[in-house]
Design an enzyme around this catalytic site. Structure first.
Site, PDB file in Angstrom:
ATOM      1  CG  HIS A  31      -2.084   0.907   1.074  1.00 34.70           C
ATOM      2  ND1 HIS A  31      -2.014   2.257   1.309  1.00 34.70           N
ATOM      3  CD2 HIS A  31      -3.347   0.646   0.650  1.00 34.70           C
ATOM      4  CE1 HIS A  31      -3.198   2.786   1.041  1.00 34.70           C
ATOM      5  NE2 HIS A  31      -4.022   1.840   0.644  1.00 34.70           N
ATOM      6  CG  ASP A  85      -8.604  -4.242  -2.963  1.00 34.96           C
ATOM      7  OD1 ASP A  85      -9.791  -4.089  -2.648  1.00 34.96           O
ATOM      8  OD2 ASP A  85      -7.952  -3.400  -3.604  1.00 34.96           O
TER       9      ASP A  85
END
Ligand code: ACO
Length: 426
Positions: free
Chosen positions: A305, A362
């Site tokens: 991320h 996700d």
């Protein structure tokens, strides 16, 4: 005394103010940098650039903290309804009972879409990706509501556009799915809550009665809350930058949907399931797959991320929810075991540890969506449904603050040509 940052350029000293946020994050205000020095900053991917001041969402990537309007995400995901969170993000405070009832009522009343939208849907082939269909439908609202193109709407008009979009999005999302299945469209049912209404529009069969499973609607409620905002990510920055040109709310959100679609952003939830399915189908071991990732042949989708460098708090909640929901629904999905084995292997491997790569939102969300009966190509559409209030809140804030048009600069690295011969003069 106000804190200042000193920059020395060509032997000359310049001072710029330091800004401190309410959670003590610091920034150097370089808005006068070019005027005073002739220099610009270079920051590809905006890794160190604060594009705005915002009161909506606070995120501390080093410590895995996420707050909406000051409230911790863990608390909201545990106790709130999605519409309460929508209200919180857009209007700045949690609604009381009367405010929530009135808000819910306004949304229910506007959940029908124009019947001509069916003609637009008819023009798409049934194999069209539903993200493309959704972004087109949202943009088509500029045609059905041309007054949305007014660059200076009154507060009342702006609020009406916001309510319309919130109300019609579940209908448009479900219709994009029904179109791909060749199924007749279902209409909204106002007596149902937001999630249950959406589920019946997605799954109710015309010849059978449909019962909304509360386990499924609760799970959906949680996922939508976890996706509701994430400050200046790729799609939200897109919405803000499009909105900064005074484009309409519908046009700006449609652009945000397209930004979300990419596999490095919201499209990763579809990629994760496809990756897990592929690992299972090929019979490849987790260790061999991790080796491929380390050789940079593939990315471990759902990992890494831009801002979380310790853990993604949403991923933590989703992982626990994933076990609970699959248990409650009595589903034993073997890809959950593959996902857990991948996570375990990655978290002990220096490649991932050194690069601070952890599961993101996700990684496990697709497994829940699959358990809820949502097809893989709809996963990113579900993300868009959840992210809608964040996009709206950020667009509204940008407009309220009368922020200038977004227009980054560049460093030109092309050729320099001065002498040339004119071949033919027109
Ligand atoms: N798998 C393997 N290696 C990775 C991964 C991954 N998922 N993510 C990053 N890396 C490696 C990069 O190859 C790079 O290695 P290097 O230093 O040897 O060159 C290093 O980690 C840094 O990666 P960047 O791509 O520079 O990090 P950035 O902050 O630009 O990218 C991103 C973040 C796009 C999320 C990235 O981690 C990624 O591609 N993840 C997979 C896709 C994904 O899950 N996206 C969803 C993010 S959450 C969301 O948007 C909703």
């Amino acid at each position: 005394m106000a804190e200042l940052a000193e920059i020395i350029l060509d032997g000359k000293s310049y001072k710029f103010p330091v800004i401190t946020g309410t959670e003590n994050e610091k920034a150097i205000d370089i808005s006068k940098l070019r005027d005073e020095t002739g220099y610009i900053t270079y920051d590809q991917g905006y890794k160190n650039t604060g594009a705005t001041k915002s009161e909506i969402t606070f995120l501390d990537g080093e410590n895995g903290i996420l707050h909406y309007r000051g409230y911790p995400i863990e608390q909201l995901a545990e106790t709130s309804s999605f519409l309460e969170v929508v209200y919180l993000l857009i209007y700045g405070n949690l609604p009381n009972r009367a405010e929530l009832d009135s808000f819910t009522n306004r949304i229910s009343k506007r959940s029908l879409v124009h019947e001509d939208m069916k003609i637009i849907l008819d023009g798409f082939p049934s194999y069209a990706h539903p993200m493309g269909v959704l972004s087109s439908l949202v943009c088509s609202m500029t045609a059905f509501y041309p007054e949305s193109l007014n660059p200076n709407p009154t507060d009342e008009d702006m609020d009406l556009h916001i309510i319309r979009l919130l109300a019609k999005m579940p209908t448009m999302v479900s219709w994009s799915y029904r179109k791909s299945k060749g199924m007749p469209f279902n209409y909204p049912k106002n007596g149902l809550d937001y999630c249950s209404n959406f589920l019946q529009m997605m799954f109710a069969h015309p010849t059978e009665s449909y019962h909304v499973d509360p386990v499924v609607s609760d799970a959906l409620n949680k996922l939508l809350i976890l996706h509701a905002d994430h400050e200046q990510n790729c799609s939200t920055s897109t919405v803000r930058i499009v909105g900064s040109s005074q484009a309409s709310l519908y046009g700006s959100v449609s652009a945000g949907i397209n930004a979300l679609w990419g596999p490095l952003h919201g499209g990763a939830n579809q990629e994760v399931i496809e990756m897990l399915d592929e690992i299972m189908a090929s019979g490849m071991s987790v260790a061999s797959f991790i080796d491929k990732v380390k050789k940079k042949e593939v990315r471990l989708m759902g990992f890494g991320h831009r801002v979380y460098k310790n853990f993604d708090p949403r991923a933590k909640i989703i992982k626990v929810a994933c076990d609970q929901i699959l248990n409650k629904l009595g589903i034993n999905d073997p890809i959950l075991d593959v996902a857990k084995a991948l996570e375990e292997a990655a978290l002990k491997d220096p490649y991932f540890v050194d690069r601070k790569l952890y599961p993101n939102v996700d990684f496990y969300s697709g497994i829940i969506y699959r358990a809820l009966g949502i097809p893989v190509n709809m996963f990113t559409v579900m993300f868009a449904l959840g992210r809608l209030p964040g996009w709206i809140a950020q667009w509204k804030e940008l407009r309220a603050n009368k922020e200038p048009i977004g227009r980054p600069r560049q460093i030109y690295t092309g050729s320099v040509k001065r002498d040339f011969t004119v071949i033919a003069k027109r």
